[in-house]
Scaffold this motif. Structure first.
Motif, PDB file in Angstrom:
ATOM      1  N   SER A  73      -6.173 -21.441 122.646  1.00  0.00           N
ATOM      2  CA  SER A  73      -6.901 -20.261 122.160  1.00  0.00           C
ATOM      3  C   SER A  73      -6.058 -19.000 122.285  1.00  0.00           C
ATOM      4  O   SER A  73      -6.072 -18.140 121.397  1.00  0.00           O
ATOM      5  N   SER A  74      -5.311 -18.867 123.375  1.00  0.00           N
ATOM      6  CA  SER A  74      -4.517 -17.646 123.575  1.00  0.00           C
ATOM      7  C   SER A  74      -3.402 -17.544 122.548  1.00  0.00           C
ATOM      8  O   SER A  74      -3.181 -16.471 121.959  1.00  0.00           O
ATOM      9  N   ALA A 133      -6.256 -13.146 130.347  1.00  0.00           N
ATOM     10  CA  ALA A 133      -7.072 -14.305 129.980  1.00  0.00           C
ATOM     11  C   ALA A 133      -8.555 -13.935 129.918  1.00  0.00           C
ATOM     12  O   ALA A 133      -9.280 -14.375 129.012  1.00  0.00           O
ATOM     13  N   PHE A 134      -8.998 -13.109 130.858  1.00  0.00           N
ATOM     14  CA  PHE A 134     -10.412 -12.707 130.858  1.00  0.00           C
ATOM     15  C   PHE A 134     -10.728 -11.855 129.633  1.00  0.00           C
ATOM     16  O   PHE A 134     -11.713 -12.096 128.926  1.00  0.00           O
ATOM     17  N   GLY A 135      -9.904 -10.848 129.383  1.00  0.00           N
ATOM     18  CA  GLY A 135     -10.128  -9.986 128.223  1.00  0.00           C
ATOM     19  C   GLY A 135     -10.011 -10.743 126.914  1.00  0.00           C
ATOM     20  O   GLY A 135     -10.784 -10.503 125.970  1.00  0.00           O
ATOM     21  N   LEU A 136      -9.049 -11.684 126.862  1.00  0.00           N
ATOM     22  CA  LEU A 136      -8.867 -12.481 125.652  1.00  0.00           C
ATOM     23  C   LEU A 136     -10.083 -13.371 125.392  1.00  0.00           C
ATOM     24  O   LEU A 136     -10.568 -13.472 124.257  1.00  0.00           O
ATOM     25  N   ALA A 137     -10.572 -14.037 126.442  1.00  0.00           N
ATOM     26  CA  ALA A 137     -11.735 -14.917 126.290  1.00  0.00           C
ATOM     27  C   ALA A 137     -12.944 -14.126 125.790  1.00  0.00           C
ATOM     28  O   ALA A 137     -13.662 -14.567 124.885  1.00  0.00           O
ATOM     29  N   VAL A 377      -5.076  -5.404 137.346  1.00  0.00           N
ATOM     30  CA  VAL A 377      -6.126  -6.247 136.757  1.00  0.00           C
ATOM     31  C   VAL A 377      -6.977  -5.435 135.780  1.00  0.00           C
ATOM     32  O   VAL A 377      -7.237  -5.868 134.646  1.00  0.00           O
ATOM     33  N   ILE A 378      -7.390  -4.246 136.205  1.00  0.00           N
ATOM     34  CA  ILE A 378      -8.238  -3.407 135.344  1.00  0.00           C
ATOM     35  C   ILE A 378      -7.486  -3.019 134.081  1.00  0.00           C
ATOM     36  O   ILE A 378      -8.039  -3.068 132.964  1.00  0.00           O
ATOM     37  N   CYS A 379      -6.205  -2.671 134.214  1.00  0.00           N
ATOM     38  CA  CYS A 379      -5.408  -2.273 133.048  1.00  0.00           C
ATOM     39  C   CYS A 379      -5.224  -3.442 132.086  1.00  0.00           C
ATOM     40  O   CYS A 379      -5.266  -3.265 130.860  1.00  0.00           O
ATOM     41  N   ALA A 380      -5.012  -4.654 132.629  1.00  0.00           N
ATOM     42  CA  ALA A 380      -4.806  -5.824 131.772  1.00  0.00           C
ATOM     43  C   ALA A 380      -6.058  -6.134 130.955  1.00  0.00           C
ATOM     44  O   ALA A 380      -5.984  -6.393 129.750  1.00  0.00           O
ATOM     45  N   VAL A 381      -7.218  -6.112 131.611  1.00  0.00           N
ATOM     46  CA  VAL A 381      -8.466  -6.380 130.894  1.00  0.00           C
ATOM     47  C   VAL A 381      -8.733  -5.293 129.857  1.00  0.00           C
ATOM     48  O   VAL A 381      -9.042  -5.573 128.685  1.00  0.00           O
ATOM     49  N   GLY A 392      -2.210  -5.460 123.699  1.00  0.00           N
ATOM     50  CA  GLY A 392      -2.732  -5.495 125.057  1.00  0.00           C
ATOM     51  C   GLY A 392      -1.843  -6.280 125.995  1.00  0.00           C
ATOM     52  O   GLY A 392      -1.611  -5.879 127.145  1.00  0.00           O
ATOM     53  N   LEU A 393      -1.319  -7.413 125.518  1.00  0.00           N
ATOM     54  CA  LEU A 393      -0.419  -8.215 126.339  1.00  0.00           C
ATOM     55  C   LEU A 393       0.860  -7.440 126.648  1.00  0.00           C
ATOM     56  O   LEU A 393       1.312  -7.383 127.796  1.00  0.00           O
TER      57      LEU A 393
END
Length: 564
Positions: A73-74, A133-137, A377-381, A392-393
């Motif tokens: 999916s990613s 992964a969380f933001g992508l999902a 973590v917050i910035c990645a999401v 985003g990545l």
């Protein structure tokens, strides 16, 4: 895992278990492969081609006995974002760019394996991967929901995506939403029965329901014909500028694919005490992506959900993946026309269910419990939700590198003192009972010297030397395995200043690479004494440019530097 040892061959009496595992996961892999094609905005056969290429290539050349390599999916989301940014609304150009991107991805994997770059994922921090992964999902689930109810999104920004969904609520396709909800319920029930291929079962039920309930008459679309002609595709005809841009995007795709694959491979290897070869796995992933690209397929990687399903099914070797490929081939050769009758909401439900299991806050919550990397973590999401998948990545990786450089550049100089009557020397700031050796100032940078901190740290060492009024300075370089050009210049200036003020200088615990560089310095700026490497864990070997060594230096040569 960095060792090159390969697990021994599995005994023949485990082949039966591998065959059962292959039969079990084949029912999961085929529907997911078709579903991930829709995420990538590619024809459904693109995911099936990636599935065959991944299963066969990794089954023959890989090292993990559990890893299942197929479309993920990613990678599908990254591929969709990359091609959309370059092709716009031109579908033909988008297909050419997609297959060109997969080809370059395969070449980069092969080059990384040949040059033994198995540690490349160290540049992506774990908090970045988990946040991404969380933001992508979450992004993919919402986009699949929009696709099910017939909402056409004009923006990938999640902040605008939700209002678009709600604005078009009166025009939602509720029949399609009901089909997707029913498929989710079936998948949830099937998950309660071990080894039941819920994905395959829900596809069969969807095909039956589509024919007997005439779902098309209610606006429920079908996936359509899957054209699996195994012809060697032509290389995309693209301008040189597009190839250069694809090379940049392929680097990001390789990073996320290998990070995802390496996470799956290494976690199950550690769980079962297996030994795998990261460099050989790079070559296997390169072969899978190169072959998939040549036949116009999707990117392939070792996804966690498929790998965990393979382990849960009882696989004992890579033979299970080969069996799964054969089972999928039989399905394709016999009932492929029926697979084309699958309702699209069923595929969306398969994607939503697979990703929904990963929407757990627990992996992210641990960083808040530890009070480490919370901002990362917050910035990645947030970056994935606001900027989109690809941007985003890249922004998340850039933020992690900046924070790493900031931490390293903020390093301080530590003053070491002797701990009791031992040969252990520790940081005096953290050990009140540590005592400085008379006539010696022993200092150590808290981080490796590099271009952003070398001059500041060595300047602090000079100020300490002038304040303490000692005759000899010992500089421990145990934290610096190697030195860049800026650090070497800063050290040369430091040596000259220490010598100019009439002090003697000893360099302690110098690593081999740094030692070679420092020994090549001109005599005018070289330190008087170089100490390198522990001898049997007890003392330092002494490398001196002078025949006579003062008694204080001989004593300094026997110390062991201990953290903290």
């Amino acid at each position: 895992m960095k060792t090159e040892s390969i697990p021994p061959a599995v005994a023949p009496n485990n082949r039966t278990q591998d065959i059962l595992a292959g039969l079990s996961i084949a029912g999961l892999l085929l529907p997911e492969a078709v579903a991930y094609s829709s995420i990538a905005a590619l024809p459904p056969q693109a995911g099936v081609i990636a599935l065959f290429a991944g299963l066969v290539c990794y089954g023959l050349f890989g090292t993990s006995r559990f890893a299942i390599v197929s479309a993920t999916s990613s990678s599908a989301a990254v591929l969709a974002a990359a091609t959309s940014s370059l092709a716009g609304d031109d579908p033909a150009l988008r297909l050419s760019l997609a297959f060109g991107l997969v080809l370059i991805t395969g070449v980069l994997f092969l080059l990384a394996g040949l040059f033994k770059l198995g540690g490349v994922t160290s540049f992506i921090a774990k908090p970045v991967l988990r946040g991404f992964a969380f933001g992508l999902a979450l992004t993919i689930i919402l986009k699949q929901l929009a696709s099910v109810v017939g909402v056409h999104l004009s923006d990938n920004n999640l902040i605008r995506l939700l209002p678009q969904l709600m604005e078009q609520l009166p025009r939602w396709n509720w029949a399609a939403a009901l089909v997707a909800a029913a498929a989710l319920v079936v998948l949830w029930l099937c998950a309660r029965i071990p080894r039941l291929p819920g994905g395959l079962l829900v596809v069969i039920l969807g095909i039956i329901a589509g024919q007997y309930l005439d779902l098309q008459a209610h606006g429920v679309g079908l996936i359509g014909m899957i054209d699996l002609r195994l012809e060697l595709g032509h290389l995309p005809v693209l301008p040189f500028a597009d190839w250069l841009r694809l090379g940049e995007l392929a680097f990001a795709l390789v990073m996320i694919l290998y990070a995802e694959s390496y996470g799956s491979i290494s976690s199950f290897a550690l769980k079962h005490g297996d030994r795998v070869s990261s460099n050989r796995d790079l070559l296997a992933l390169g072969a899978a992506n190169l072959i998939s690209g040549l036949f116009h397929g999707m990117p392939a990687g070792a996804g966690y959900s498929a790998t965990s399903a393979n382990e849960a099914a009882g696989a004992g070797s890579r033979f299970a993946g080969i069996v799964a490929a054969l089972v999928v081939l039989v399905i394709v050769l016999t009932v492929l026309p029926y697979v084309a009758l699958t309702p699209e909401p069923v595929l969306a439900a398969i994607v939503i269910y697979a990703l929904g299991r990963g929407l757990s806050l627990q992996p992210l919550g641990r960083y808040f419990v530890w009070r480490r990397d919370r901002l990362l973590v917050i910035c990645a999401v947030a970056a994935v939700l606001v900027l989109g998948v690809l941007d985003g990545l890249l922004v998340s990786v850039a933020i992690s590198v900046v924070l790493m450089l900031r931490q390293m550049s903020a390093a301080e100089i530590q003053v070491l003192g002797r701990l009791g009557d031992s040969h252990d020397f520790v940081d005096c700031q953290h050990h009140a009972d540590a005592v400085a050796v008379p006539g010696l100032l022993i200092v150590r940078p808290s981080e490796a010297l590099f271009f952003a901190n070398a001059e500041r740290i060595l300047g602090a060492a000079l100020r300490l030397m002038r304040q303490s009024k000692v005759e000899t300075v010992v500089l421990s370089l145990e934290e610096s395995p190697d030195l860049d050009g800026t650090s070497i210049e800063a050290l040369a200036a430091f040596f000259a200043q220490v010598r100019g003020e009439g002090k003697r200088l000893v360099l302690a615990r110098v690593r081999h690479e740094a030692l070679e560089v420092l020994q090549a310095l001109p005599e005018a700026v070289a330190p008087q004494v170089l100490l390198s490497g522990l001898s049997a864990g007890l003392g330092w070997r002494l490398y001196s440019r002078h025949k006579k060594t003062p008694r204080t230096l001989r004593y300094a040569a026997s110390f062991t530097s201990t953290h903290p």
